[in-house]
Design a protein around this motif. Structure first.
Motif, PDB file in Angstrom:
ATOM      1  N   VAL A 178      -7.231   0.045  -4.396  1.00 12.16           N
ATOM      2  CA  VAL A 178      -5.772   0.113  -4.455  1.00 12.16           C
ATOM      3  C   VAL A 178      -5.290  -0.156  -5.882  1.00 12.16           C
ATOM      4  CG1 VAL A 178      -3.633  -0.857  -3.560  1.00 12.16           C
ATOM      5  CG2 VAL A 178      -5.582  -0.545  -2.037  1.00 12.16           C
TER       6      VAL A 178
ATOM      7  N   LEU B 276      -5.787   2.926  -8.015  1.00 12.52           N
ATOM      8  CA  LEU B 276      -4.785   3.945  -7.685  1.00 12.52           C
ATOM      9  C   LEU B 276      -3.425   3.569  -8.255  1.00 12.52           C
ATOM     10  CD1 LEU B 276      -5.727   4.749  -4.012  1.00 12.52           C
ATOM     11  CD2 LEU B 276      -5.693   6.349  -5.908  1.00 12.52           C
ATOM     12  N   ARG B 277      -3.141   2.259  -8.237  1.00 10.66           N
ATOM     13  CA  ARG B 277      -1.823   1.789  -8.646  1.00 10.66           C
ATOM     14  C   ARG B 277      -1.690   1.801 -10.170  1.00 10.66           C
ATOM     15  NH1 ARG B 277       2.563   0.643  -9.467  1.00 10.66           N
ATOM     16  NH2 ARG B 277       3.858  -1.185  -9.041  1.00 10.66           N
TER      17      ARG B 277
ATOM     18  N   SER C  17      -8.363   1.832   2.557  1.00 12.42           N
ATOM     19  CA  SER C  17      -8.825   0.589   1.932  1.00 12.42           C
ATOM     20  C   SER C  17      -8.236  -0.611   2.653  1.00 12.42           C
ATOM     21  CB  SER C  17      -8.406   0.504   0.471  1.00 12.42           C
ATOM     22  OG  SER C  17      -8.523   1.729  -0.147  1.00 12.42           O
TER      23      SER C  17
ATOM     24  N   LEU D  71       0.806  -1.222   0.000  1.00 15.77           N
ATOM     25  CA  LEU D  71       0.000   0.000   0.000  1.00 15.77           C
ATOM     26  C   LEU D  71       0.839   1.273   0.000  1.00 15.77           C
ATOM     27  CD1 LEU D  71      -2.790  -0.967   2.558  1.00 15.77           C
ATOM     28  CD2 LEU D  71      -2.722  -1.315   0.097  1.00 15.77           C
TER      29      LEU D  71
ATOM     30  N   THR E  59      -5.155   4.508   0.229  1.00 17.41           N
ATOM     31  CA  THR E  59      -4.760   3.097   0.213  1.00 17.41           C
ATOM     32  C   THR E  59      -4.828   2.494   1.624  1.00 17.41           C
ATOM     33  OG1 THR E  59      -2.453   3.723   0.396  1.00 17.41           O
ATOM     34  CG2 THR E  59      -3.268   3.289  -1.803  1.00 17.41           C
ATOM     35  N   THR E  60      -4.397   3.256   2.635  1.00 19.89           N
ATOM     36  CA  THR E  60      -4.436   2.655   3.978  1.00 19.89           C
ATOM     37  C   THR E  60      -5.876   2.553   4.486  1.00 19.89           C
ATOM     38  OG1 THR E  60      -3.977   4.805   4.988  1.00 19.89           O
ATOM     39  CG2 THR E  60      -2.116   3.340   4.669  1.00 19.89           C
TER      40      THR E  60
ATOM     41  N   SER F  22     -14.404   4.923  -3.548  1.00 17.56           N
ATOM     42  CA  SER F  22     -14.058   4.011  -4.636  1.00 17.56           C
ATOM     43  C   SER F  22     -14.860   4.336  -5.886  1.00 17.56           C
ATOM     44  CB  SER F  22     -14.235   2.559  -4.220  1.00 17.56           C
ATOM     45  OG  SER F  22     -15.404   2.401  -3.503  1.00 17.56           O
TER      46      SER F  22
ATOM     47  N   THR G  91      -1.828   7.774   0.012  1.00 17.58           N
ATOM     48  CA  THR G  91      -1.719   6.726   1.026  1.00 17.58           C
ATOM     49  C   THR G  91      -2.863   6.794   2.037  1.00 17.58           C
ATOM     50  OG1 THR G  91      -0.175   8.152   2.173  1.00 17.58           O
ATOM     51  CG2 THR G  91       0.748   6.336   0.885  1.00 17.58           C
TER      52      THR G  91
END
Lengths: 296, 327
Positions: free
Chosen positions: B290, B293-294, A112, A92, A109-110, B247, A106
């Protein structure tokens, strides 16, 4: 002279419960502060790591599950949490390190990650609430107020762990390297320090502390997938109050919030305390965005 | 008529005739909720996408609107058609309150304060049990009724069209915003705050306006939602709701007019498909966020471009077989 007694007993009750709360917040907030300090990110999955720590300790120690006893439970829980921290860091955080708006990405992401872990806990351990055994049974008297031996253990262990953390950061090579990265990333890199490895170290320590805090909390409160939510928000207030990234500030902040919460619960009642805390939190951020010991 | 307009028109024509095709109550419910989500997320896109201000209180505005509508129409006897005006007013007031401390803050601190504001509201809702119903939520909100026509009749047909009309208005307003001088100021502050201020853009005024403008949409959606499901619950302030809306926004693509709308509708359908997974669908949601985002930071809108660059990169790597980064 009755009122003096009343004030005295109030002060004693506030002191005892404030000490327990503060010690818990120190354990949780220190991890947040280390990660903020070294990586410059705010880890919203911190509370979820606590939850996993508590569940793992329960699975290992509870007679209804593996039943290996409490000590192996704690050790395995802390180790699992630390590994989980490494995984979170790898999946992440690391992929996004080169992005310009790292802080904001982040957060997502964190967040999530926390969502993922809490729902995994729900899937694996089910919705039935669980509770861990207390580390020490029996009661102890603190300043005339009886608290459980378990809570007394937390009060003693929290400062000891902070001392250990300080010694690690101060006297070991890895500790110095972590601090070097926190202070000046480019220069640390030029000096041959592998910054990404230091990020991993910081994350593992923070997650290990979170796991330990989860285990301690799991014996006081019931373990649910949402166990970490409320303490995480308190820890957030603590690190803001102390100044993001300052470890001494975080420790001072923990004790301020802990005692403040205990006093407010005593006088205003448990319901209004939360609202009062948030109000104070927002006011502090407006007046002094960098906290008591904050820099920048 | 351009091809793009044709697609848009077909899209809304399909949504408009959907109730004629099926009268199934389950599909109706899912589509109403999806439309409301699209409204909320489009509003969030204004502050988060176009403005670059990470306002994590946006879903709290939605919840505040739902509670305000419920409490004023049920407890204080306001007529039910006042629901949307009440919701919008409450939401805009809340947004101004939250914006005041945010004016001086940047980056992570904005997130922490806005997030803290949502939690503060949640605590107040839980405390004021006699007014808000506390933990159990605020229930039995009077449904919307205009000139004797109940919006609940015909499988909530009225709510479906109300949500659709509000969504169309939302899209019109967002497209106006994007091209207006106001929108340019907002974008200028996002791109380079110091330079924008130096060129005479009033940060405080523009940011307050951004918050208030973006709060109109969750306000309207919250009011409709409260009158439709006839309840407001403290869960609306929670983490999972926030994560779902986030999301949708990321899936569709931030700072585009259509991204949030498409994201919300696609995500709502995805969630329904994943229902048999139980809590597992939340795991998929998290992985989805994620991964977007990635690999596709621009969301669905950026996938064609993203694939092209990725393909080009992959071919380039195959051609030159040597390490290409210094890192």
């Amino acid at each position: 002279m009755e009122w003096i007694d009343q004030i005295g007993s109030a002060a004693r009750a506030i002191f005892a419960s404030g000490l327990v709360l503060s010690s818990l917040y120190v354990l949780i907030a220190a991890g947040l502060a280390i990660v903020w300090n070294t990586l410059g990110i705010f880890n919203f999955a911190h509370g979820a790591i606590m939850v996993i720590g508590a569940y793992v300790a329960w699975t290992v120690s509870d007679p209804a599950a593996l039943g290996w006893g409490l000590l192996p439970g704690i050790v395995i829980a802390v180790a699992t949490s630390a590994i989980l921290g490494l995984v979170i860091n790898r999946l992440l955080i690391v992929p996004f390190l080169t992005q310009p708006n790292l802080v904001l990405i982040t957060v997502m992401t964190t967040l999530s990650g926390a969502f993922f872990l809490e729902n995994s806990a729900l899937l694996i351990w089910g919705p039935r609430i669980k509770q861990l055994e207390k580390v020490v049974s029996g009661n102890v008297s603190v300043g005339g107020t009886a608290i459980s031996g378990h809570e007394a253990t937390i009060i003693v262990l929290a400062p000891l762990l902070m001392l250990g953390l300080w010694a690690f950061l101060r006297f070991t090579w890895v500790g110095s390297a972590v601090r070097a990265v926190a202070q000046n990333r480019e220069f640390a890199e030029l000096s041959g320090i592998r910054t990404r490895a230091m990020y991993a170290v910081a994350f593992a320590i923070a997650a290990g502390l979170a796991g330990f805090a989860g285990v301690m909390l799991g014996a006081i409160r019931f373990i649910t997938p949402g166990l970490g939510g409320e303490p995480l928000i308190k820890a957030m207030i603590v690190v803001i109050l102390g100044g993001l990234g300052s470890i001494p500030g975080t420790i001072i902040g923990s004790y301020l919030v802990g005692f403040g919460e205990a006093a407010s619960t005593y006088f205003l009642g448990a319901y209004w305390t939360q609202a009062a805390l948030f109000l104070v939190f927002i006011i502090i951020l407006v007046i002094r965005p960098n906290g008591i010991m904050g820099r920048k | 008529m351009t091809r793009k307009n044709l697609i848009i028109l077909t899209f809304f024509a399909l949504l408009a005739v959907l109730p004629l095709i099926t009268n199934d109550s389950y599909i109706r419910h899912v589509s109403i909720v999806a439309l409301l989500y699209a409204i909320v997320v489009s509003g969030w896109n204004i502050s988060l996408g176009f403005g670059g201000v990470f306002n994590f209180a946006h879903l709290a505005f939605f919840a505040i609107a739902a509670y305000a509508t419920g409490i004023l129409t049920k407890t204080y006897g306001f007529p039910s058609w006042m629901g949307v005006p009440i919701g919008v007013t409450a939401s805009v007031i809340a947004s101004l309150i939250v914006c005041l401390p945010v004016l001086r803050l940047k980056g992570i601190y904005v997130i922490l304060v806005t997030f803290g504001f949502g939690q503060l509201c949640l605590q107040v809702v839980l405390n004021q049990r006699s007014l808000t119903g506390g933990n159990f939520g605020f229930v039995q909100i009077p449904p919307l009724r205009v000139f004797g026509y109940s919006f609940r009749s015909d499988q909530a047909l009225g709510y479906y069209y109300l949500a659709l009309v509000v969504l169309i208005l939302t899209i019109l307003l967002v497209s106006w915003f994007r091209r207006s001088p106001f929108g340019w100021r907002v974008a200028a502050l996002r791109e380079n705050e110091d330079y924008a201020i130096a060129r005479g853009i009033a940060l405080a005024r523009v940011r307050l306006a951004t918050f208030a403008f973006s709060a109109i949409f969750p306000g309207a959606a919250g009011a409709i939602y409260a009158q439709y499901v006839r309840a407001a619950s403290p869960d609306m302030f929670g983490f999972s709701f926030l994560t779902i809306a986030l999301s949708m926004l990321l899936l569709g693509g931030v700072a585009t007019v259509w991204g949030p709308v498409v994201g919300a509708l696609v995500f709502a359908i995805l969630t329904e498909i994943m229902t048999p997974l139980g809590p597992g669908r939340y795991l998929v949601t998290a992985v989805l966020i994620v991964s977007i985002l990635r690999f596709f930071p621009k969301g669905l809108a950026g996938i064609p471009d993203g694939l092209a660059t990725w393909h080009a990169k992959w071919r380039g790597q195959r051609l030159s077989k040597r390490p290409h980064t210094i890192d």
